[in-house]
Design an enzyme around this catalytic site. Sequence first.
Site, PDB file in Angstrom:
ATOM      1  N   ARG A  14       0.863  -1.183   0.000  1.00  0.00           N
ATOM      2  CA  ARG A  14       0.000   0.000   0.000  1.00  0.00           C
ATOM      3  C   ARG A  14       0.897   1.230   0.000  1.00  0.00           C
ATOM      4  O   ARG A  14       1.857   1.306   0.772  1.00  0.00           O
ATOM      5  CB  ARG A  14      -0.880  -0.019   1.247  1.00  0.00           C
ATOM      6  CG  ARG A  14      -1.973   1.013   1.242  1.00  0.00           C
ATOM      7  CD  ARG A  14      -2.831   0.881   2.482  1.00  0.00           C
ATOM      8  NE  ARG A  14      -3.561  -0.362   2.526  1.00  0.00           N
ATOM      9  CZ  ARG A  14      -3.897  -0.995   3.675  1.00  0.00           C
ATOM     10  NH1 ARG A  14      -3.552  -0.502   4.837  1.00  0.00           N
ATOM     11  NH2 ARG A  14      -4.578  -2.112   3.634  1.00  0.00           N
ATOM     12  N   ARG A  73      -2.347   0.546  18.159  1.00  0.00           N
ATOM     13  CA  ARG A  73      -2.994  -0.063  16.984  1.00  0.00           C
ATOM     14  C   ARG A  73      -2.885   0.905  15.831  1.00  0.00           C
ATOM     15  O   ARG A  73      -2.320   1.980  15.954  1.00  0.00           O
ATOM     16  CB  ARG A  73      -4.484  -0.348  17.269  1.00  0.00           C
ATOM     17  CG  ARG A  73      -4.798  -1.628  17.961  1.00  0.00           C
ATOM     18  CD  ARG A  73      -4.439  -2.846  17.141  1.00  0.00           C
ATOM     19  NE  ARG A  73      -5.618  -3.514  16.619  1.00  0.00           N
ATOM     20  CZ  ARG A  73      -5.774  -3.886  15.354  1.00  0.00           C
ATOM     21  NH1 ARG A  73      -4.867  -3.628  14.464  1.00  0.00           N
ATOM     22  NH2 ARG A  73      -6.849  -4.531  14.956  1.00  0.00           N
ATOM     23  N   LYS A  74      -3.506   0.532  14.702  1.00  0.00           N
ATOM     24  CA  LYS A  74      -3.513   1.451  13.562  1.00  0.00           C
ATOM     25  C   LYS A  74      -4.174   2.768  13.976  1.00  0.00           C
ATOM     26  O   LYS A  74      -5.034   2.788  14.865  1.00  0.00           O
ATOM     27  CB  LYS A  74      -4.238   0.829  12.387  1.00  0.00           C
ATOM     28  CG  LYS A  74      -5.671   0.422  12.643  1.00  0.00           C
ATOM     29  CD  LYS A  74      -6.198  -0.305  11.427  1.00  0.00           C
ATOM     30  CE  LYS A  74      -7.426  -1.120  11.761  1.00  0.00           C
ATOM     31  NZ  LYS A  74      -7.811  -2.018  10.682  1.00  0.00           N
ATOM     32  N   GLY A 111     -15.145  -8.653   2.881  1.00  0.00           N
ATOM     33  CA  GLY A 111     -14.984 -10.107   2.909  1.00  0.00           C
ATOM     34  C   GLY A 111     -14.853 -10.703   4.287  1.00  0.00           C
ATOM     35  O   GLY A 111     -14.638 -11.913   4.424  1.00  0.00           O
ATOM     36  N   CYS A 158     -12.271  -2.719   5.661  1.00  0.00           N
ATOM     37  CA  CYS A 158     -11.530  -2.053   4.593  1.00  0.00           C
ATOM     38  C   CYS A 158     -12.488  -1.476   3.541  1.00  0.00           C
ATOM     39  O   CYS A 158     -12.157  -0.512   2.872  1.00  0.00           O
ATOM     40  CB  CYS A 158     -10.533  -3.004   3.953  1.00  0.00           C
ATOM     41  SG  CYS A 158      -9.526  -3.849   5.173  1.00  0.00           S
ATOM     42  N   GLY A 159     -13.665  -2.070   3.398  1.00  0.00           N
ATOM     43  CA  GLY A 159     -14.662  -1.557   2.447  1.00  0.00           C
ATOM     44  C   GLY A 159     -15.709  -0.682   3.122  1.00  0.00           C
ATOM     45  O   GLY A 159     -16.724  -0.355   2.500  1.00  0.00           O
TER      46      GLY A 159
HETATM   47 FE1  SF4 Z   1      -9.499  -8.453   3.944  1.00  0.00          FE
HETATM   48 FE2  SF4 Z   1     -10.148  -6.030   4.822  1.00  0.00          FE
HETATM   49 FE3  SF4 Z   1     -11.721  -7.259   3.096  1.00  0.00          FE
HETATM   50 FE4  SF4 Z   1     -11.548  -8.192   5.584  1.00  0.00          FE
HETATM   51  S1  SF4 Z   1     -12.389  -6.203   4.972  1.00  0.00           S
HETATM   52  S2  SF4 Z   1     -11.523  -9.371   3.695  1.00  0.00           S
HETATM   53  S3  SF4 Z   1      -9.395  -7.716   6.060  1.00  0.00           S
HETATM   54  S4  SF4 Z   1      -9.607  -6.613   2.704  1.00  0.00           S
END
Ligand code: SF4
Length: 517
Positions: free
Chosen positions: A70, A179-180, A435, A440-441
Site C-alpha cells: 500500500r 494499533r492502527k 470479505g 476495509c470496504g
Molecule cells: Fe481483507 Fe479487509 Fe476485506 Fe476483511 S475487509 S476481507 S481484512 S480486505
Amino acid sequence: MSYEKKWAGNEKLNKTEKKKLEKDGLEIFNDIPNYAKYGFSSIPKEEWDSFKWAGLYLQRPKEDGFFMMRVNVPSGILTHEQAEVLAGISKDYGRGVFDITTRQAIQFHWLEIEQIPDIFNRLHSVGLSSAGACGDITRNIVGNPLAGIDPNELFDTSPIVKEVFDFFQHNEDFSNLPRKYKMSISTNLHNAANAEINCVSFTPAVKVIEGEETKGFHIKIGGGLSARPYLAETIDAFVLPAQVRNISVAITTIFRDYGYREKRHLARLKFLMADWGAERFKEKIEEYTGPLLAKGIDVSKAWNAGYFYGVHPQKQAGLSYVGFNVPVGRLAADEVLELARISKEYGNGEIRTCNSQNLIIPNIPSEKAEKMLEEKIFERITVRPRSFIGYSVSCTGIEYCNLALVETKERMRRIAEYLDEEVLLDVPVRLHMVGCPNSCGQRQIADIGLQGIKMKTKDKKMVEAFEIYVGGTLNNGGKFNEKLKGKIEGSLLAPVLKGFLTYFKENKHLEETFFEF
Ligand code: SF4
C-alpha cells in the site's frame, strides 16, 4: 514515564506488543535489503508481520511469498510523474493490478521480496512512500481530494495535510502505537474525508475571535469501524490552521502513552475515547498544548460520501475538475498511464484519488473538458456511471487477503452491473462489500452493506454467504447500518438484492433516497 518503561516486563501485554517493545516496526526497512538479496525463504516467519510497517502484507496464501503493497497518497493528490511511476511498478512487478483504497491510497499485488528495493527507489524518486501505510502507526492522512480547487471548502488544507504527514512519516517516536491510527484533515463542506470514522479528524469550523470571523477546525476523536464501530465525538475546541500539527502530536502522544495495549481488539483510540469522554480527553490534550479555544460554529453541510462525478467549476475562474468512476476502485496499469497522459495534455498533470475509490482530474480549462471526455478510456472510466456500479465500493477480498472469507471485488462488480441492467433507479444506492468483519470496504456506512461469512448448507457443505446491513450514513452526525435477519448464500445475493431494490423502487417517492425511505 515513557510508554516503553510503563509496559516493560508487563506479562499482560499481548504477543504483538511484546515484540514491538523488543524491535520497532520501522526497523524492517533495515532488514529488507538483506531479505531481498537472499530471497523469501530467508525471512523468519515471526518477521512476516513486521513488513506491515513498510506498507507490505503477505498476500494469500502467505507461504507463496507474494506481497501486497500500500502506498500513501496524502489527501489523494498525485502528480502525473507519481502516477506514471506507480503505473510502472504495477506493470513491471504487480501484474498490472492497480487498486484505489477507501483511504485514497494505492495498492499493488503480486510483489516479490527481490523487487522491493527497486520499488522503494522508484517511489522515493517521486516523493512517495509506503512507510506506515499498514501497521500500528499513523496511516495515510485522508484529506479533501479537491483541496485548493474546491468552491466548497473553507480553505486549502493540502499544505496542512503535508505538514502533518511529513511529521509522522518514518518518525520513530510514533511508530509504536497501540494499533492502527487514522487521521483526516479536510475543510470540504460536504465531509468528503468521512470525518466521523477516523480516529482523529479536523473538520471545517469558524469562530469570531477579537471581533473577526476566523476560519479553522473542530476536532473529532475516537471514530473507527470494524466489529465494534464508533462515530468520532467532537471535543469542545476550536483550532487555528497553524495549531493542527501540534494538536495532532498531542493526541497521538496521548494514544501512544495511554492507549490500551493488553488486548489487541480493544486497543484502537476509539476505546480510550469511549472510556474517557470528550471532556477528559480535551483536558489531557491541554496538558500538552496549553488552553484551547472553545468550539466555534460547525459549517459542514450534507455528506457527499466522496463522490464528485461530472464536470464542475473550480474555485479558479475558467478551470474545471472532472470526477470519474473507477468500477470497484480497480484500474489496469495501462489505464493509469493513459490517465496520466490525459491529465498532462488537458490539465496540469494532477490526478486525485477519492475515498469512494474513484478519481478526479483537476485543472482542466473549462472549454477543453468536453473534448477530453471524448478520449476512449472514458467509455469505461465514465463521468456518468449508472446507479449501482457508480456507487459500489469493495475491499480486496479472498483474491489476495488472508483474513477474507469470501470473494468480494469481482463479485461486487458483477452484482452492480447486473442490478444496473435489472433495476432502473432515479437515485444512487451505495453498496459496500467486505470479505470479513473488518472494514476495509467501510461496510458500516453504506446504504446497503454486504459482509461476507461462511455458511453451512443443508447438506453440510461450507459455502460463501453474506449478511446484509441497511441504512448507514454520515449525514446528520452519522448512523451505522443495521443487520437484517438471516444470511444469503453468495450465489443468491444478486437476485435477492434485485428483489429488495425492486421493492424500494416501487414504493419510494420520486427522488427519495435509500436513507430517506
Ligand atoms: Fe481483507 Fe479487509 Fe476485506 Fe476483511 S475487509 S476481507 S481484512 S480486505
